[in-house]
Design a protein around this motif. Sequence first.
Motif, PDB file in Angstrom:
ATOM      1  N   ALA A 222       0.832  -1.195   0.000  1.00 21.14           N
ATOM      2  CA  ALA A 222       0.000   0.000   0.000  1.00 21.14           C
ATOM      3  C   ALA A 222       0.871   1.251   0.000  1.00 21.14           C
ATOM      4  O   ALA A 222       2.059   1.219   0.332  1.00 21.14           O
ATOM      5  N   HIS A 223       0.239   2.354  -0.360  1.00 26.48           N
ATOM      6  CA  HIS A 223       0.854   3.672  -0.237  1.00 26.48           C
ATOM      7  C   HIS A 223       0.656   4.116   1.206  1.00 26.48           C
ATOM      8  O   HIS A 223      -0.472   4.173   1.697  1.00 26.48           O
ATOM      9  N   LEU A 224       1.749   4.419   1.903  1.00 28.88           N
ATOM     10  CA  LEU A 224       1.704   4.676   3.334  1.00 28.88           C
ATOM     11  C   LEU A 224       1.836   6.168   3.613  1.00 28.88           C
ATOM     12  O   LEU A 224       2.755   6.825   3.103  1.00 28.88           O
ATOM     13  N   PHE A 225       0.915   6.697   4.437  1.00 27.55           N
ATOM     14  CA  PHE A 225       0.903   8.107   4.813  1.00 27.55           C
ATOM     15  C   PHE A 225       1.088   8.207   6.328  1.00 27.55           C
ATOM     16  O   PHE A 225       0.526   7.407   7.080  1.00 27.55           O
ATOM     17  N   GLY A 226       1.830   9.205   6.791  1.00 30.20           N
ATOM     18  CA  GLY A 226       1.964   9.428   8.220  1.00 30.20           C
ATOM     19  C   GLY A 226       2.121  10.891   8.533  1.00 30.20           C
ATOM     20  O   GLY A 226       2.783  11.633   7.801  1.00 30.20           O
ATOM     21  N   ASN A 227       1.493  11.325   9.628  1.00 29.05           N
ATOM     22  CA  ASN A 227       1.594  12.705  10.091  1.00 29.05           C
ATOM     23  C   ASN A 227       2.186  12.728  11.493  1.00 29.05           C
ATOM     24  O   ASN A 227       1.781  11.969  12.363  1.00 29.05           O
ATOM     25  N   SER A 228       3.169  13.607  11.711  1.00 31.28           N
ATOM     26  CA  SER A 228       3.761  13.839  13.024  1.00 31.28           C
ATOM     27  C   SER A 228       4.299  12.522  13.592  1.00 31.28           C
ATOM     28  O   SER A 228       5.136  11.880  12.951  1.00 31.28           O
ATOM     29  N   MET A 229       3.846  12.082  14.767  1.00 35.96           N
ATOM     30  CA  MET A 229       4.279  10.794  15.294  1.00 35.96           C
ATOM     31  C   MET A 229       3.977   9.677  14.312  1.00 35.96           C
ATOM     32  O   MET A 229       4.759   8.721  14.184  1.00 35.96           O
ATOM     33  N   GLY A 230       2.853   9.785  13.610  1.00 36.25           N
ATOM     34  CA  GLY A 230       2.524   8.797  12.584  1.00 36.25           C
ATOM     35  C   GLY A 230       3.555   8.762  11.468  1.00 36.25           C
ATOM     36  O   GLY A 230       3.764   7.715  10.843  1.00 36.25           O
ATOM     37  N   GLY A 231       4.215   9.894  11.217  1.00 33.61           N
ATOM     38  CA  GLY A 231       5.302   9.916  10.234  1.00 33.61           C
ATOM     39  C   GLY A 231       6.494   9.115  10.716  1.00 33.61           C
ATOM     40  O   GLY A 231       7.125   8.383   9.940  1.00 33.61           O
ATOM     41  N   ALA A 232       6.820   9.252  12.010  1.00 34.39           N
ATOM     42  CA  ALA A 232       7.916   8.462  12.575  1.00 34.39           C
ATOM     43  C   ALA A 232       7.595   6.976  12.496  1.00 34.39           C
ATOM     44  O   ALA A 232       8.453   6.147  12.137  1.00 34.39           O
ATOM     45  N   ILE A 233       6.359   6.622  12.823  1.00 33.35           N
ATOM     46  CA  ILE A 233       5.932   5.224  12.742  1.00 33.35           C
ATOM     47  C   ILE A 233       6.028   4.721  11.299  1.00 33.35           C
ATOM     48  O   ILE A 233       6.522   3.618  11.042  1.00 33.35           O
ATOM     49  N   ALA A 234       5.582   5.539  10.357  1.00 34.18           N
ATOM     50  CA  ALA A 234       5.600   5.145   8.945  1.00 34.18           C
ATOM     51  C   ALA A 234       7.023   4.929   8.446  1.00 34.18           C
ATOM     52  O   ALA A 234       7.287   4.027   7.639  1.00 34.18           O
ATOM     53  N   VAL A 235       7.960   5.745   8.906  1.00 29.12           N
ATOM     54  CA  VAL A 235       9.366   5.563   8.516  1.00 29.12           C
ATOM     55  C   VAL A 235       9.863   4.204   8.986  1.00 29.12           C
ATOM     56  O   VAL A 235      10.518   3.463   8.233  1.00 29.12           O
ATOM     57  N   ARG A 236       9.547   3.843  10.229  1.00 25.37           N
ATOM     58  CA  ARG A 236      10.011   2.545  10.737  1.00 25.37           C
ATOM     59  C   ARG A 236       9.375   1.395   9.956  1.00 25.37           C
ATOM     60  O   ARG A 236      10.044   0.402   9.647  1.00 25.37           O
ATOM     61  N   VAL A 237       8.103   1.535   9.611  1.00 25.75           N
ATOM     62  CA  VAL A 237       7.445   0.489   8.821  1.00 25.75           C
ATOM     63  C   VAL A 237       8.111   0.357   7.452  1.00 25.75           C
ATOM     64  O   VAL A 237       8.408  -0.752   6.991  1.00 25.75           O
ATOM     65  N   ALA A 238       8.340   1.497   6.792  1.00 25.06           N
ATOM     66  CA  ALA A 238       8.933   1.461   5.447  1.00 25.06           C
ATOM     67  C   ALA A 238      10.342   0.898   5.465  1.00 25.06           C
ATOM     68  O   ALA A 238      10.771   0.240   4.507  1.00 25.06           O
ATOM     69  N   ALA A 239      11.073   1.159   6.540  1.00 29.84           N
ATOM     70  CA  ALA A 239      12.446   0.661   6.636  1.00 29.84           C
ATOM     71  C   ALA A 239      12.498  -0.828   6.920  1.00 29.84           C
ATOM     72  O   ALA A 239      13.384  -1.535   6.427  1.00 29.84           O
ATOM     73  N   THR A 240      11.559  -1.317   7.728  1.00 29.15           N
ATOM     74  CA  THR A 240      11.620  -2.717   8.160  1.00 29.15           C
ATOM     75  C   THR A 240      10.799  -3.653   7.286  1.00 29.15           C
ATOM     76  O   THR A 240      11.072  -4.857   7.251  1.00 29.15           O
ATOM     77  N   ARG A 241       9.778  -3.119   6.588  1.00 30.88           N
ATOM     78  CA  ARG A 241       8.953  -3.951   5.729  1.00 30.88           C
ATOM     79  C   ARG A 241       8.783  -3.300   4.359  1.00 30.88           C
ATOM     80  O   ARG A 241       7.686  -2.895   3.964  1.00 30.88           O
ATOM     81  N   PRO A 242       9.869  -3.182   3.615  1.00 32.56           N
ATOM     82  CA  PRO A 242       9.786  -2.532   2.302  1.00 32.56           C
ATOM     83  C   PRO A 242       8.852  -3.244   1.338  1.00 32.56           C
ATOM     84  O   PRO A 242       8.350  -2.635   0.391  1.00 32.56           O
TER      85      PRO A 242
END
Length: 299
Positions: free
Chosen positions: A94-114
């Motif tokens: 999926a296309h992943l969106f994150g705002n503020s803390m959600g952005g930090a969470i999204a970065v970790r998801v994208a890094a660990t589950r590309p």
Amino acid sequence: MATKPIPHWPGRMLGSVHVRSTPGGPAEQAVFVHGLAGSATNWTDLMDELKDTVTGHALDLPGAGYSPEPDDGDYTVAGQSRAVIGLMEETGPAHLFGNSMGGAIAVRVAATRPDLVRSLTLISPALPDLLPRYGPIRVAAAAIPMLGEWVAGMMRMVPAEQRVHATVSMVWADANAVHPVRLSDAINELRRRDDVPYAGAAMIGAARGIVAEYFRRGEDNLWRQAARVQAPTLIMHGRRDRLVRPAMAAKALRTFASARIVLLPTAGHVAMMELPQVVAAEARRLIGETRLGNAPLAS
């Protein structure tokens, strides 16, 4: 007065979290992750703008919105990331969106589950900053043991209307631009949350989780995680953001492997709520660019 906004999308429990989705949409999927003290409803208007491009799924993070508290009590960014990964294993890439803390969470998801992330859109992401603004300092104070619990208890004594107006004044560039219906929605939701027994613990736990990321070292540091992200990335900052410095966009551009930066002169911290049409136009461009594929569509 502006046109009455659309109702919030219907929700359902999906695994361990509550999810609001746009019904009957395209094959391509998108997942939306809110920030601290937010919920899935932060994405309602952007999801409406994108509903002909992607089928959207906005989750209430564990303990937030209508999601129950996590069984293990883990409100760290890593713990929250696992909840997002669980949802994305259901949606497929999926296309992943994150705002503020959600952005930090999204970065970790994208890094660990590309394998799960087709593109990454970050709106005022809360990535570690050596010069945090007043808002993050308040979050850090609330995360101090005992003080955080005291602050949470005192805040519940303040009328919901007053708390909502204070939050809006902090995160929107222009608090007068918020539609009265959305203000009413937020006030009613806060009153409901005041009766949720774990609401205070969830807020404090999430605050402590994001503060811990600012001091993390080693390979799990969020900036090191960002350098591992291979998905095409869009990073948007409001120039009138009082919480995250727009100047952090320069570091992001140097760090992410494939990034585009958009600075919005009239937006604050929640551009997807303030300027959903503008954010949608940029997101559509990124989604269009990925259609040739950095990850397969869900079957």
